[in-house]
Design an enzyme around this catalytic site. Structure first.
Site, PDB file in Angstrom:
ATOM      1  N   SER A 144       0.823  -1.204   0.000  1.00 36.90           N
ATOM      2  CA  SER A 144       0.000   0.000   0.000  1.00 36.90           C
ATOM      3  C   SER A 144       0.860   1.259   0.000  1.00 36.90           C
ATOM      4  O   SER A 144       1.867   1.320   0.702  1.00 36.90           O
ATOM      5  CB  SER A 144      -0.877  -0.025   1.255  1.00 36.90           C
ATOM      6  OG  SER A 144      -1.693   1.106   1.274  1.00 36.90           O
ATOM      7  N   GLY A 198      -4.039   3.437   0.777  1.00 38.28           N
ATOM      8  CA  GLY A 198      -5.019   3.491   1.863  1.00 38.28           C
ATOM      9  C   GLY A 198      -6.273   4.257   1.451  1.00 38.28           C
ATOM     10  O   GLY A 198      -6.177   5.352   0.900  1.00 38.28           O
ATOM     11  N   ASN A 257      -6.541  -1.519   0.998  1.00 38.61           N
ATOM     12  CA  ASN A 257      -6.082  -1.052   2.297  1.00 38.61           C
ATOM     13  C   ASN A 257      -7.047   0.034   2.772  1.00 38.61           C
ATOM     14  O   ASN A 257      -7.325   0.975   2.038  1.00 38.61           O
ATOM     15  CB  ASN A 257      -4.652  -0.505   2.158  1.00 38.61           C
ATOM     16  CG  ASN A 257      -4.090  -0.023   3.481  1.00 38.61           C
ATOM     17  OD1 ASN A 257      -4.532   0.985   4.035  1.00 38.61           O
ATOM     18  ND2 ASN A 257      -3.108  -0.736   3.989  1.00 38.61           N
ATOM     19  N   CYS A 280      -0.604   4.001  10.342  1.00 37.87           N
ATOM     20  CA  CYS A 280      -0.029   5.137   9.604  1.00 37.87           C
ATOM     21  C   CYS A 280       0.599   6.134  10.560  1.00 37.87           C
ATOM     22  O   CYS A 280      -0.053   6.603  11.483  1.00 37.87           O
ATOM     23  CB  CYS A 280      -1.071   5.859   8.751  1.00 37.87           C
ATOM     24  SG  CYS A 280      -0.297   7.224   7.858  1.00 37.87           S
ATOM     25  N   GLY A 300      12.119   1.670   2.862  1.00 37.07           N
ATOM     26  CA  GLY A 300      13.231   1.399   1.952  1.00 37.07           C
ATOM     27  C   GLY A 300      14.201   0.381   2.526  1.00 37.07           C
ATOM     28  O   GLY A 300      14.015  -0.113   3.644  1.00 37.07           O
ATOM     29  N   GLY A 330       8.993  -4.471   4.057  1.00 37.51           N
ATOM     30  CA  GLY A 330      10.032  -3.582   4.577  1.00 37.51           C
ATOM     31  C   GLY A 330      11.315  -3.687   3.792  1.00 37.51           C
ATOM     32  O   GLY A 330      12.151  -4.545   4.057  1.00 37.51           O
TER      33      GLY A 330
END
Lengths: 254, 294
Positions: free
Chosen positions: B14, B39, B92, B123, B210, B236
């Site tokens: 997402s 989202g 999402n 978030c 990242g 991740g």
């Protein structure tokens, strides 16, 4: 896609012209469209960098970008040389409209914002009017060979008077522009704000090529937003980078 | 997994793949195990003003603020265009409060093109909702169970790594009926503009993602997989097949590719191919053989 660098020359302090061998896809690039570029340097820096197309030489199957060293990404780029590999995504975004009447077209640039306008001048043909502005001669001098080759009717203007007229590209434009003109501009944000104000005052139409930090260049991350005239966010990468100057809310973006 | 037959275990994450269609010029959508949309809230959301992005060492900080077109537009304008593609669709969703989560969940009740919902409890860039729900096991469980009731869809809980111990919250959402858990969302970070002596972002903090966060993500996936019996979706800093295999060995059933899509929107194809090559070379006939072996 991976391409090979043909040359990467410093043409004025901190300004570089980088030319690379281009595929058919890349040669389809139109004036005002951009490329997302990174070198073959692992994960740091991670993101690609957006660059306008400066020259698209179909006969040599090469594309050239113009850039100024402003941070780590462009610093690393400046250290690459002929034969090195670049990873290029593009051409991306919406370029300038196709102009049929070049007689009333006026191109106005500030600094490295000249890049998409040289591309536009090349596609429109010889004799087009360009006001190329910068703080000092180093910000404009490097276009001289392209100006000559493309027979551009150029007026140089620098803030310190070191090349051409003393002033700014907007101050020179104010003296020249008429309500029937179409202005195409690219440069610092403050300059584009002035172009918008003048377009309302005098009544000419104008297209501006905008810049914003980009994560992807293809509409995935929503990082490069600018405020539209109704307050909604537009993506510089997908909705732009060239906008009709009246599409954007210049107050909100200040 | 979760009652849905995915063609492969590599999904888009997402916030890094738009609403899905944006990837289509660069990759056959059918090659993606599932698209996880940006989202979505019941009503459109404007998001945060500039600046939204700053690059960091091997990653980036973002403060997009959950800008989205709202569930109605997604249903009317986007889902029909995904009708003819083979990929699975996971939407999402988030709300500003419990009612907001229920409202958006209910809007997908009869949307058959949507295979599952991923509930954002994590978030870092909005004041209401998001991370506040993801730090409290009771609140998180309440949201998950309410969205299941409202949507009648498999629900995946997307959890935050910005917490001391993920186990209580993972167990709570599992008990509440979550079909799977996605970890991790962004780490909370910040950047300072030294010349102007000010935080770079208006919200001061922002979400880091990242390759820089991969080791942390891997640890949280490993911990989550140990804590629960439902599948874990590893996220991740995944940009290669080997990255994905690390997550699978740590216990992930599937993985999501995030900001690697921003650099190369075709990354997912490469990751799928590399996993497949690894399996062939090592005579692995089912990823189960290496899942959670650590």
């Amino acid at each position: 896609m991976k391409v090979k660098i043909l040359s990467n020359r410093e043409v004025a302090p901190e300004y570089f012209k980088l030319s690379f061998s281009a595929t058919k896809e890349l040669l389809k690039g139109r004036p005002g469209q951009f490329l997302m570029i990174r070198g073959d340097w692992g994960s740091d820096p991670f993101l690609r960098r957006p660059f306008s197309i400066y020259r698209c030489r179909k006969e040599d199957e090469s594309v050239e970008i113009l850039y100024r060293v402003v941070g780590r990404g462009t610093r690393l780029l400046s250290r690459l040389s002929a034969g090195d590999i670049l990873d290029v995504l593009g051409p991306l975004g919406n370029g300038f409209p196709v102009f049929t009447n070049k007689g009333n077209l006026l191109l106005v640039s500030g600094g490295v914002g000249i890049a998409p306008l040289i591309s536009l001048a090349e596609s429109v043909g010889s004799g087009i009017s360009l006001i190329a502005g910068g703080k000092t001669k180093h910000d404009v001098s490097y276009i001289a060979d392209d100006v000559e080759e493309l027979c551009i009717d150029v007026k140089y203007v620098t803030e310190d008077g070191s090349m051409g007229q003393k002033g700014t590209s907007v101050s020179v434009m104010r003296e020249m522009v008429t309500p029937n003109d179409t202005v195409c501009a690219c440069g610092p944000f403050g300059m584009l704000v002035e172009v918008q104000k003048l377009s309302v005052e005098i009544g000419f139409s104008a297209y501006v090529s905008c810049e914003e930090k980009m994560g992807c260049g293809v509409g995935l991350c929503f990082g490069c937003v600018v405020s539209g005239v109704d307050g909604e966010y537009l993506l510089v990468c997908k909705d732009g980078p060239v906008f009709d100057v009246q599409e954007l809310s210049w107050d909100r973006n200040s | 997994m979760i009652g849905v037959k995915f063609s492969n275990p590599v999904f888009s994450s997402s916030g890094t793949s738009g609403y899905g269609l944006e990837l289509s010029p660069y990759i056959a959508l059918g090659d993606i195990g599932a698209i996880v949309t940006k989202g979505i809230s019941a009503k459109p959301k404007q998001g945060t003003p500039q600046p939204r992005i700053v690059e960091t060492a091997s990653g980036m900080l973002n403060s997009i603020g959950l800008q989205n077109i709202g569930a109605r537009k997604l249903i009317d304008n986007v889902l029909p265009k995904l009708e003819d593609t083979d990929t699975k669709v996971i939407v999402n969703v988030f709300g500003d409060n419990l009612d907001g989560y229920i409202e958006v969940g209910r809007m997908f009740l009869n949307e058959d093109r949507v295979d599952a919902l991923e509930v954002n409890l994590s978030c870092p860039n909005v004041k209401e909702g998001g991370i506040a729900f993801g730090r409290d096991p009771e609140l998180a469980a309440e949201v998950i169970s309410a969205v299941i009731d409202a949507s009648k869809k498999p629900v995946i809980a997307k959890l935050t790594p910005n917490i001391t111990d993920i186990s209580p919250i993972a167990k709570a959402v599992e008990k509440a009926g979550a079909s799977a858990i996605s970890v991790i969302n962004c780490l909370v970070g910040m950047a300072i503009d030294v010349e102007n002596r000010r935080p770079y972002f208006k919200n001061i903090t922002a979400g880091l993602s990242g390759p820089a966060i991969k080791p942390v993500a891997l640890r949280v996936v490993w911990e989550t997989a140990k804590a629960v019996d439902i599948p874990v979706l590893g996220i991740g800093g995944i940009s290669t097949g080997r990255d994905a295999l690390e997550f699978i060995m740590a216990g992930a059933t599937a993985v999501q590719v995030g900001i690697a899509n921003l650099i190369n929107p075709g990354t997912i194809s490469d990751v799928v191919e590399e996993i497949s090559d690894f399996c062939t070379e090592n005579k692995i006939s089912d990823l189960k053989e290496i899942r959670g072996i650590i």
